[in-house]
Write a protein that holds these residues in place. Structure first.
Motif, short mmCIF file in Angstrom:
data_model
loop_
_atom_site.label_atom_id
_atom_site.label_comp_id
_atom_site.label_asym_id
_atom_site.label_seq_id
_atom_site.Cartn_x
_atom_site.Cartn_y
_atom_site.Cartn_z
N MET A 291 -45.04 -23.75 -32.66
CA MET A 291 -44.77 -25.18 -32.76
C MET A 291 -44.10 -25.40 -34.11
N TYR B 25 -44.07 -43.19 -29.75
CA TYR B 25 -44.69 -42.94 -31.05
C TYR B 25 -43.65 -42.87 -32.16
N GLU C 249 -45.01 -32.88 -22.64
CA GLU C 249 -45.30 -32.85 -24.07
C GLU C 249 -46.55 -32.03 -24.35
N PHE D 4 -50.61 -37.37 -25.25
CA PHE D 4 -49.26 -36.95 -24.91
C PHE D 4 -49.22 -36.51 -23.46
N GLU E 159 -42.68 -30.84 -35.71
CA GLU E 159 -43.43 -31.41 -34.58
C GLU E 159 -44.91 -31.53 -34.91
N GLY E 160 -45.45 -30.56 -35.64
CA GLY E 160 -46.84 -30.64 -36.06
C GLY E 160 -47.06 -31.82 -36.99
N GLN F 277 -47.24 -29.13 -25.71
CA GLN F 277 -47.52 -28.54 -27.01
C GLN F 277 -48.08 -29.59 -27.98
N TYR F 278 -47.55 -30.81 -27.89
CA TYR F 278 -48.07 -31.90 -28.71
C TYR F 278 -49.53 -32.19 -28.33
N ALA G 271 -52.85 -31.85 -30.68
CA ALA G 271 -53.75 -32.99 -30.91
C ALA G 271 -55.18 -32.61 -30.52
N VAL H 69 -47.24 -35.09 -35.01
CA VAL H 69 -48.55 -35.35 -34.40
C VAL H 69 -49.53 -35.85 -35.47
N VAL I 296 -43.72 -39.47 -26.75
CA VAL I 296 -43.09 -39.10 -28.02
C VAL I 296 -42.12 -40.18 -28.49
#
Length: 168
Positions: A55, A141, A101, A96, A59-60, A103-104, A108, A63, A138
């Motif tokens: 990831m 947010y 989504e 998500f 992107e991390g 991986q998000y 989380a 989140v 996404v």
């Protein structure tokens, strides 16, 4: 996927050990070992199919920023008991989309369930289907974070700030 002979030898030895340590899974480990011993490259993806892609840090951080925003919103709700804010569709973290989504969503879950960060979100796990929104979030947010940034990213939000963030 490619392995050097040294990498294959290391994995072969690890699968031999795992086969002995976990006899209930020995058939699986023996199959993976044999794939490596005999060099069946067509099946090499099976060796790592359970390992997720990396990831990206960006992107991390996204989140984490979303969860920070929701922490600030939760702080306001807890103190004010403002029913209009509480009743708003976006008043709690919806998670998500598990299909698009994932991986998000996984990250989380890791933050909330494994690391016990953002523990205030645990109260909503039933309501948000264990952080699966079942709809893409996404973009929403991102707009919410943009609005929060525009107003200076305050930790002490008021009703007007929150309504501005919700009405993106």
């Amino acid at each position: 996927m490619q392995f050097t002979k040294k990498e294959r030898l290391n994995l072969i030895n690890q699968y031999k050990i795992l086969s002995k340590l976990y006899p209930e899974d020995s058939e699986h480990y023996d199959e993976l070992r044999e794939i490596l011993e005999d060099g069946y490259e067509v099946f090499y993806p099976q060796i790592s199919e359970w390992v997720s892609e990396d990831m990206p840090e960006k992107e991390g951080k996204f989140v984490l920023d979303v969860l920070d925003l929701y922490r600030a919103i939760e702080d306001y709700k807890r103190i004010s008991k403002d029913q209009e804010i509480i009743d708003n569709y976006y008043s709690y973290f919806r998670g998500f989309d598990g299909n698009n989504e994932g991986q998000y969503m996984q990250f989380a879950r890791f933050l909330i369930n494994k690391q016990n960060k953002f523990s205030e979100q645990k109260d909503y796990l039933r309501k948000n289907d264990n952080l699966n929104s079942h709809a893409p979030m996404v973009d929403i947010y991102q707009k919410m974070l943009s609005k929060w940034t525009d107003i200076g990213k305050p930790w002490n939000l008021d009703a007007q700030d929150i309504n501005d963030i919700f009405n993106i």
